[in-house]
Design an enzyme around this catalytic site. Structure first.
Site, PDB file in Angstrom:
ATOM      1  N   HIS A   1       1.082  -1.175  -0.055  1.00 22.19           N
ATOM      2  CA  HIS A   1       0.088   0.030   0.088  1.00 22.19           C
ATOM      3  C   HIS A   1       0.738   1.184   0.148  1.00 22.19           C
ATOM      4  CE1 HIS A   1      -3.455  -2.906   1.776  1.00 22.19           C
ATOM      5  NE2 HIS A   1      -3.513  -2.563   0.299  1.00 22.19           N
TER       6      HIS A   1
ATOM      7  N   HIS B   1      -8.636  -7.494  -7.279  1.00 23.13           N
ATOM      8  CA  HIS B   1      -8.890  -8.403  -6.031  1.00 23.13           C
ATOM      9  C   HIS B   1      -9.085  -7.504  -4.806  1.00 23.13           C
ATOM     10  CE1 HIS B   1      -6.556 -11.129  -8.725  1.00 23.13           C
ATOM     11  NE2 HIS B   1      -7.109 -12.083  -7.985  1.00 23.13           N
TER      12      HIS B   1
ATOM     13  N   SER C   1      -6.684  -1.674  -0.177  1.00 22.25           N
ATOM     14  CA  SER C   1      -6.159  -0.818  -1.551  1.00 22.25           C
ATOM     15  C   SER C   1      -7.320  -0.014  -2.215  1.00 22.25           C
ATOM     16  CB  SER C   1      -5.897  -2.005  -2.496  1.00 22.25           C
ATOM     17  OG  SER C   1      -6.559  -2.940  -2.861  1.00 22.25           O
TER      18      SER C   1
ATOM     19  N   GLU D   1     -14.360  -7.885  -7.033  1.00 23.81           N
ATOM     20  CA  GLU D   1     -14.322  -8.829  -5.965  1.00 23.81           C
ATOM     21  C   GLU D   1     -15.169 -10.013  -6.249  1.00 23.81           C
ATOM     22  OE1 GLU D   1     -13.629 -11.030  -3.155  1.00 23.81           O
ATOM     23  OE2 GLU D   1     -12.297  -9.229  -3.393  1.00 23.81           O
TER      24      GLU D   1
ATOM     25  N   ASP E   1     -14.886 -12.342 -11.395  1.00 22.88           N
ATOM     26  CA  ASP E   1     -13.658 -12.912 -11.345  1.00 22.88           C
ATOM     27  C   ASP E   1     -12.512 -11.774 -11.918  1.00 22.88           C
ATOM     28  OD1 ASP E   1     -11.763 -15.390 -11.338  1.00 22.88           O
ATOM     29  OD2 ASP E   1     -11.474 -14.584 -13.694  1.00 22.88           O
ATOM     30  N   ALA E   2     -11.403 -11.726 -11.358  1.00 24.40           N
ATOM     31  CA  ALA E   2     -10.363 -10.727 -11.633  1.00 24.40           C
ATOM     32  C   ALA E   2      -9.924 -11.053 -12.796  1.00 24.40           C
ATOM     33  CB  ALA E   2      -9.133 -11.193 -10.794  1.00 24.40           C
TER      34      ALA E   2
ATOM     35  N   ASP F   1      -3.838  -8.307  -6.952  1.00 25.44           N
ATOM     36  CA  ASP F   1      -3.289  -8.809  -5.644  1.00 25.44           C
ATOM     37  C   ASP F   1      -3.778 -10.260  -5.204  1.00 25.44           C
ATOM     38  OD1 ASP F   1      -2.456  -8.844  -3.065  1.00 25.44           O
ATOM     39  OD2 ASP F   1      -3.774  -7.392  -2.419  1.00 25.44           O
TER      40      ASP F   1
END
Length: 284
Positions: free
Chosen positions: A18, A41, A99, A117, A142-143, A163
């Site tokens: 971060h 994510h 984040s 997410e 889905d990412a 991430d």
């Protein structure tokens, strides 16, 4: 789908990730043109360090608790620490910004954020966190699909943060493949891919896969706080950064050793190297 970041919020890996994220966004703010943040994510946005889960592990005590309310170890850490302080109203440390909250603290009225997410409960919490915020869009998805669906952004400038929870054994390979595909869609964006350092051979293979893709301007920044002699613990973490802002490498070479000195450690250190220089050619 079982990973819950609340157990790890504010730990040394979060501090490193971060702090660098905030620094990149500070660079993006230097120009008036709008930027977009895509977080693949995203988690839940903020984490209660007084919760049963956080208190069970107390990982934040070796991370953010070592920095909060104390002199910053390096000026480049100020944007990150300011975001943490803002979420706590400048008072005692209770809430830790994930984040999305780090990014939101540094966005201007012309900027935008897209959050992905997959965990249903976390996606619901994230939607509540940013309810009514017209600059933030939250998607339960889905990412890897998000990288296809939301790139390139209309703003033409921005940061993509990847991430993963590293629950799957092929996570490194999926990240390298996803980066190559995303870069073909949006070659001018800044990409930051986080990874844990447990077993160095896995990291070497990950770096090799990215290097073979020959994506220009790829920087690697790592922070380790334990000797790399075991795979039974998190010895450190790293970020692969594509298209880093100008002179970010120089800043990280000063900031990361300062962070290492400010956090509890039994060894390790900081490392910043170019994986692929500005001009690169794909192998025949």
């Amino acid at each position: 789908m079982n990973y819950r970041h609340i157990f790890h919020a504010g730990n040394p890996a979060d501090v490193m990730k971060h702090a660098v994220q905030a620094l990149i966004l500070t660079h993006l703010r230097a120009k008036e043109a709008p930027f977009c943040v895509l977080d693949t994510h995203a988690g839940i946005g903020r984490y209660d360090l007084a919760s049963v889960e956080a208190q069970k592990t107390l990982e934040f005590e070796e991370g953010i608790a070592c920095l909060y309310g104390r002199p910053a170890p390096h000026p480049a850490v100020f944007p990150y620490l300011d975001a943490v302080a803002a979420l706590n109203g400048g008072g005692a440390l209770r809430w830790y910004p994930g984040s999305p909250r780090i990014a939101r603290a540094l966005m201007r009225p012309q900027d935008r954020m897209v959050l992905a997410e997959l965990h249903p409960a976390d996606a619901g919490t994230l939607k509540e966190e940013f309810a009514g915020d017209r600059q933030v869009a939250v998607h339960e998805t889905d990412a890897w699909l998000a990288l296809k669906a939301y790139l390139p952004p209309k703003e033409k400038r921005g940061l993509v943060l990847v991430d993963p929870p590293f629950e799957q054994p092929d996570e490194y390979g999926r990240m390298a493949e996803a980066l190559a595909k995303a870069h073909r869609r949006w070659s001018t964006g800044i990409y930051a891919l986080w990874y844990p350092i447990k077993e160095r051979p896995a990291v070497w293979r990950f770096h090799d896969a990215i290097e073979r893709a020959a994506i220009p301007k790829t920087l690697v920044a790592e922070l380790t706080w334990h000797p790399e002699d075991t795979h039974l613990r998190l010895n450190g973490c790293g970020l692969v950064i594509v298209n880093p802002p100008w002179r970010l490498d120089e800043t990280l070479r000063e900031m990361l050793p300062a962070l290492h000195g400010a956090l509890p450690h039994s060894g390790g250190g900081a490392k910043v190297d170019w994986l692929v220089p500005e001009s690169a050619e794909k192998p025949a």
